[in-house]
Design a protein around this motif. Structure first.
Motif, PDB file in Angstrom:
ATOM      1  N   TRP A 161      33.329  19.365  43.985  1.00 23.00           N
ATOM      2  CA  TRP A 161      32.938  18.165  43.222  1.00 23.00           C
ATOM      3  C   TRP A 161      31.796  17.430  43.922  1.00 23.00           C
ATOM      4  N   THR A 162      31.857  17.358  45.245  1.00 25.29           N
ATOM      5  CA  THR A 162      30.800  16.665  45.996  1.00 25.29           C
ATOM      6  C   THR A 162      29.457  17.348  45.809  1.00 25.29           C
ATOM      7  N   ASN A 163      29.426  18.680  45.937  1.00 22.62           N
ATOM      8  CA  ASN A 163      28.167  19.401  45.812  1.00 22.62           C
ATOM      9  C   ASN A 163      27.561  19.246  44.422  1.00 22.62           C
ATOM     10  N   VAL A 164      28.386  19.408  43.391  1.00 23.54           N
ATOM     11  CA  VAL A 164      27.866  19.368  42.019  1.00 23.54           C
ATOM     12  C   VAL A 164      27.445  17.949  41.636  1.00 23.54           C
ATOM     13  N   ILE A 165      28.273  16.954  41.957  1.00 21.51           N
ATOM     14  CA  ILE A 165      27.929  15.565  41.618  1.00 21.51           C
ATOM     15  C   ILE A 165      26.704  15.114  42.399  1.00 21.51           C
ATOM     16  N   ASP A 166      26.619  15.481  43.651  1.00 26.63           N
ATOM     17  CA  ASP A 166      25.463  15.110  44.465  1.00 26.63           C
ATOM     18  C   ASP A 166      24.177  15.705  43.890  1.00 26.63           C
ATOM     19  N   ASN A 167      24.238  16.959  43.444  1.00 26.70           N
ATOM     20  CA  ASN A 167      23.066  17.575  42.816  1.00 26.70           C
ATOM     21  C   ASN A 167      22.692  16.854  41.520  1.00 26.70           C
ATOM     22  N   ALA A 168      23.712  16.460  40.745  1.00 25.30           N
ATOM     23  CA  ALA A 168      23.454  15.747  39.493  1.00 25.30           C
ATOM     24  C   ALA A 168      22.780  14.413  39.756  1.00 25.30           C
ATOM     25  N   LEU A 169      23.251  13.692  40.766  1.00 29.39           N
ATOM     26  CA  LEU A 169      22.649  12.404  41.104  1.00 29.39           C
ATOM     27  C   LEU A 169      21.220  12.586  41.586  1.00 29.39           C
ATOM     28  N   GLY A 170      21.006  13.647  42.368  1.00 28.56           N
ATOM     29  CA  GLY A 170      19.647  13.916  42.835  1.00 28.56           C
ATOM     30  C   GLY A 170      18.702  14.243  41.685  1.00 28.56           C
ATOM     31  N   ALA A 171      19.201  14.968  40.684  1.00 32.83           N
ATOM     32  CA  ALA A 171      18.363  15.330  39.539  1.00 32.83           C
ATOM     33  C   ALA A 171      17.988  14.099  38.714  1.00 32.83           C
ATOM     34  N   MET A 172      18.902  13.136  38.585  1.00 31.51           N
ATOM     35  CA  MET A 172      18.637  11.949  37.762  1.00 31.51           C
ATOM     36  C   MET A 172      17.809  10.899  38.492  1.00 31.51           C
ATOM     37  N   GLN A 173      17.736  10.989  39.821  1.00 30.34           N
ATOM     38  CA  GLN A 173      16.906  10.083  40.620  1.00 30.34           C
ATOM     39  C   GLN A 173      17.177   8.614  40.303  1.00 30.34           C
ATOM     40  N   GLY A 174      18.456   8.266  40.234  1.00 34.30           N
ATOM     41  CA  GLY A 174      18.833   6.863  40.100  1.00 34.30           C
ATOM     42  C   GLY A 174      18.912   6.317  38.698  1.00 34.30           C
ATOM     43  N   GLU A 175      18.581   7.106  37.682  1.00 29.34           N
ATOM     44  CA  GLU A 175      18.613   6.628  36.297  1.00 29.34           C
ATOM     45  C   GLU A 175      19.208   7.696  35.398  1.00 29.34           C
ATOM     46  N   GLY A 176      20.287   7.337  34.668  1.00 26.11           N
ATOM     47  CA  GLY A 176      20.851   8.290  33.726  1.00 26.11           C
ATOM     48  C   GLY A 176      22.349   8.129  33.579  1.00 26.11           C
ATOM     49  N   THR A 177      22.975   9.157  33.013  1.00 31.68           N
ATOM     50  CA  THR A 177      24.423   9.134  32.758  1.00 31.68           C
ATOM     51  C   THR A 177      25.083  10.338  33.411  1.00 31.68           C
ATOM     52  N   LEU A 178      26.097  10.081  34.199  1.00 34.51           N
ATOM     53  CA  LEU A 178      26.896  11.126  34.822  1.00 34.51           C
ATOM     54  C   LEU A 178      28.212  11.202  34.056  1.00 34.51           C
ATOM     55  N   THR A 179      28.506  12.373  33.497  1.00 37.12           N
ATOM     56  CA  THR A 179      29.706  12.536  32.673  1.00 37.12           C
ATOM     57  C   THR A 179      30.673  13.514  33.326  1.00 37.12           C
ATOM     58  N   LEU A 180      31.929  13.097  33.448  1.00 35.71           N
ATOM     59  CA  LEU A 180      32.986  13.960  33.964  1.00 35.71           C
ATOM     60  C   LEU A 180      34.016  14.141  32.849  1.00 35.71           C
ATOM     61  N   ARG A 181      34.227  15.391  32.456  1.00 35.14           N
ATOM     62  CA  ARG A 181      35.120  15.676  31.337  1.00 35.14           C
ATOM     63  C   ARG A 181      36.114  16.754  31.742  1.00 35.14           C
ATOM     64  N   THR A 182      37.366  16.619  31.340  1.00 36.23           N
ATOM     65  CA  THR A 182      38.387  17.635  31.623  1.00 36.23           C
ATOM     66  C   THR A 182      39.131  17.988  30.346  1.00 36.23           C
ATOM     67  N   TRP A 183      39.540  19.244  30.249  1.00 29.73           N
ATOM     68  CA  TRP A 183      40.365  19.688  29.132  1.00 29.73           C
ATOM     69  C   TRP A 183      41.039  21.008  29.520  1.00 29.73           C
ATOM     70  N   GLY A 184      41.991  21.424  28.727  1.00 28.10           N
ATOM     71  CA  GLY A 184      42.697  22.670  28.984  1.00 28.10           C
ATOM     72  C   GLY A 184      42.340  23.735  27.969  1.00 28.10           C
ATOM     73  N   GLN A 185      42.257  24.993  28.432  1.00 31.32           N
ATOM     74  CA  GLN A 185      41.930  26.104  27.526  1.00 31.32           C
ATOM     75  C   GLN A 185      42.333  27.423  28.163  1.00 31.32           C
ATOM     76  N   ASN A 186      43.096  28.227  27.435  1.00 26.27           N
ATOM     77  CA  ASN A 186      43.457  29.581  27.868  1.00 26.27           C
ATOM     78  C   ASN A 186      44.064  29.619  29.267  1.00 26.27           C
ATOM     79  N   ASP A 187      45.111  28.824  29.496  1.00 31.45           N
ATOM     80  CA  ASP A 187      45.788  28.785  30.797  1.00 31.45           C
ATOM     81  C   ASP A 187      44.851  28.396  31.934  1.00 31.45           C
ATOM     82  N   GLN A 188      43.869  27.596  31.598  1.00 26.82           N
ATOM     83  CA  GLN A 188      42.934  27.109  32.608  1.00 26.82           C
ATOM     84  C   GLN A 188      42.716  25.613  32.429  1.00 26.82           C
ATOM     85  N   VAL A 189      42.436  24.958  33.537  1.00 27.93           N
ATOM     86  CA  VAL A 189      41.945  23.582  33.499  1.00 27.93           C
ATOM     87  C   VAL A 189      40.428  23.648  33.629  1.00 27.93           C
ATOM     88  N   ARG A 190      39.752  23.023  32.690  1.00 30.75           N
ATOM     89  CA  ARG A 190      38.291  23.033  32.689  1.00 30.75           C
ATOM     90  C   ARG A 190      37.778  21.660  33.144  1.00 30.75           C
TER      91      ARG A 190
END
Length: 473
Positions: free
Chosen positions: A370-399
């Motif tokens: 989570w740290t690596n992916v969120i940190d990359n997302a924040l770096g890509a937006m350069q301080g402006e934008g929307t960070l979305t975290l979404r979870t759901w279940g599908q096929n015996d998996q947590v997405r």
């Protein structure tokens, strides 16, 4: 117990390309060993005397990290090997096992003596041995340097995020404590003032009773808009002026924030009378403000305690390395740790499915994902934008989907982002290992999947994690 015949040895992927003579040596020197479920096969730190090949059953491998046993691997794959795996490396000191292996079920191994195997291996593959030895020693040295650097960076991010979040409640608690000391001193002074006026003991008892009732109302004080608060302050200030109480505007703010009205003041007047009303309302103001300051201190220290709890959850301090976890806990604690990087220009949107089941996982490692992916997302937006975290279940998996509104990942780069040492950041700002490590944690450690979809303004990393225990976790 005799070893396997030549034909069965060739069926193991390690030996399938050996010559007939080489297979004969393996058959002549190998021994079959059997262990019962829950027994220890090898122990970390013991002399590495054997090279083990798994023939059937399941095993788990652990290492001691700072005194805590950390599970590093599980496997039931026929042909999986462990033990004296660095037998080909020349060392001044004796080789030792770098992990403990225990049987998860009844197991059978083919074992080879490491010293004899090392001699034959060097004779069979002289050039390959030199290359492997050089690669191993080079990897070990670079891993030591890069690993130390990454640990320092992770510690820096953890401490920076925690310091940023702790600063506000800690400062609020300090300010409230300082103000509380002044208010308590003021209460003592006003109480002495009332006593000098020869107040009737019964009247003093009634005043204390009023104080207790009014103080209890502080916790239920309704939130007022700026306009409502101004109107109520005007009403209370007028009440004070009508009764000749000086500087009523200072007291009015306290009474309004405490949730009191002129009706409450009428009740005070009825209890103490005109003679003592001035001293009474000032003493009550000190009592009300003291209660509000104590509430502020309680709120601040509760926030500090909660933040420390988030930090412990993030680092998985004092917790088992492998456990059943709620992915939302890790996501939320990671957001707390990265709060200093998020800033005011980034809007965080959480679309959680709280009904999702817990999953078997290594939570500290998932927090690294989570740290690596969120940190990359924040770096890509350069301080402006929307960070979305979404979870759901599908096929015996947590997405888990982490999206950002940055410029997106170009198609030619998208195919390489999970490669080790590949980075688009300037020299010195990235190692190119974050997504590679994340891939290994998700895919290899948790038998899940890590995907990315990207276009300008919409980049989404999707992590798929199984909800059932995997043998090779």
């Amino acid at each position: 117990m005799s070893a396997l015949p030549r034909e069965e040895l060739r069926g193991l992927f390690l030996f399938e390309h050996l010559s007939e003579d080489q297979l004969d040596w393996i058959a002549a020197n190998a021994v079959l060993e059997e262990y019962e479920s829950d027994s220890t096969v090898i122990s970390e730190g013991a002399e590495a005397t054997c090279f083990y090949v798994l023939l059937n059953g399941a095993i788990r491998m652990t290492r001691l990290v700072s005194g805590t046993e950390v599970e590093t691997n599980r496997s039931d794959q026929r042909g999986a090997y462990f033990g004296a795996t660095q037998f080909f490396v020349h060392q001044e000191n004796e080789h030792t096992y770098n992990a403990t292996v225990r049987a998860l079920s009844d197991v059978t191994f083919l074992t080879l003596p490491s010293k004899e195997f090392s001699f034959e291996f060097r004779r069979w593959f002289p050039m390959a041995t030199h290359l492997l030895e050089g690669m191993y020693l080079g990897w070990r040295n670079s891993d030591t340097v890069i690993g130390s650097r990454r640990r320092l960076l992770a510690l820096g991010e953890l401490s920076a995020g925690l310091t940023h979040e702790l600063n506000n409640p800690a400062a609020a608690a300090v300010r409230a404590t300082s103000a509380l000391r002044e208010r308590v001193a003021g209460m003592r002074h006003k109480l002495a003032f009332l006593a000098k006026k020869d107040i009737d003991p019964e009247l003093l008892y009634q005043l204390i009773d009023v104080q207790e009732r009014l103080v209890k109302q502080v916790a239920q004080a309704e939130k007022l808009s700026a306009m409502q608060q101004a109107d109520r302050e005007d009403e209370i200030t007028g009440w004070f002026e009508d009764r000749g109480i000086d500087q009523g505007w200072d007291l009015a703010d306290i009474y309004v924030r405490a949730g009191l009205t002129t009706a409450d003041l009428d009740n005070v007047l009825e209890q103490v009378g005109d003679t003592f009303i001035d001293g009474a309302v000032r003493w009550l103001a000190y009592a009300l403000e003291t209660e509000m300051l104590m509430g502020e201190i309680e709120d601040s220290t509760t926030r500090i305690s909660a933040l420390v709890g988030k930090a412990k959850q993030y680092s998985q301090m004092d917790r088992a390395p492998h456990q059943w976890v709620d992915v939302h806990d890790g996501l939320d604690s990671t957001l707390v740790m990265l709060a200093g990087k998020i800033g005011d220009g980034v809007r965080v949107v959480k679309e959680y499915d709280r009904s999702l089941p817990k999953i078997p996982a290594y939570p500290a490692e998932l927090n690294q994902v989570w740290t690596n992916v969120i940190d990359n997302a924040l770096g890509a937006m350069q301080g402006e934008g929307t960070l979305t975290l979404r979870t759901w279940g599908q096929n015996d998996q947590v997405r888990v989907e982490i999206g950002d509104t940055g410029p997106g990942i170009p198609a030619d780069i998208k195919q390489r982002i999970f490669e080790p040492f590949f980075t688009t950041k300037p020299v010195g700002e990235g190692t190119g290992l974050g997504l590679d490590i994340s891939w290994k944690i998700v895919v290899e450690r948790h038998q899940g999947d890590l995907r990315v979809e990207s276009e300008p303004g919409n980049t989404r990393f999707e992590v798929c994690l199984p909800t059932v225990e995997q043998a090779s976790l």
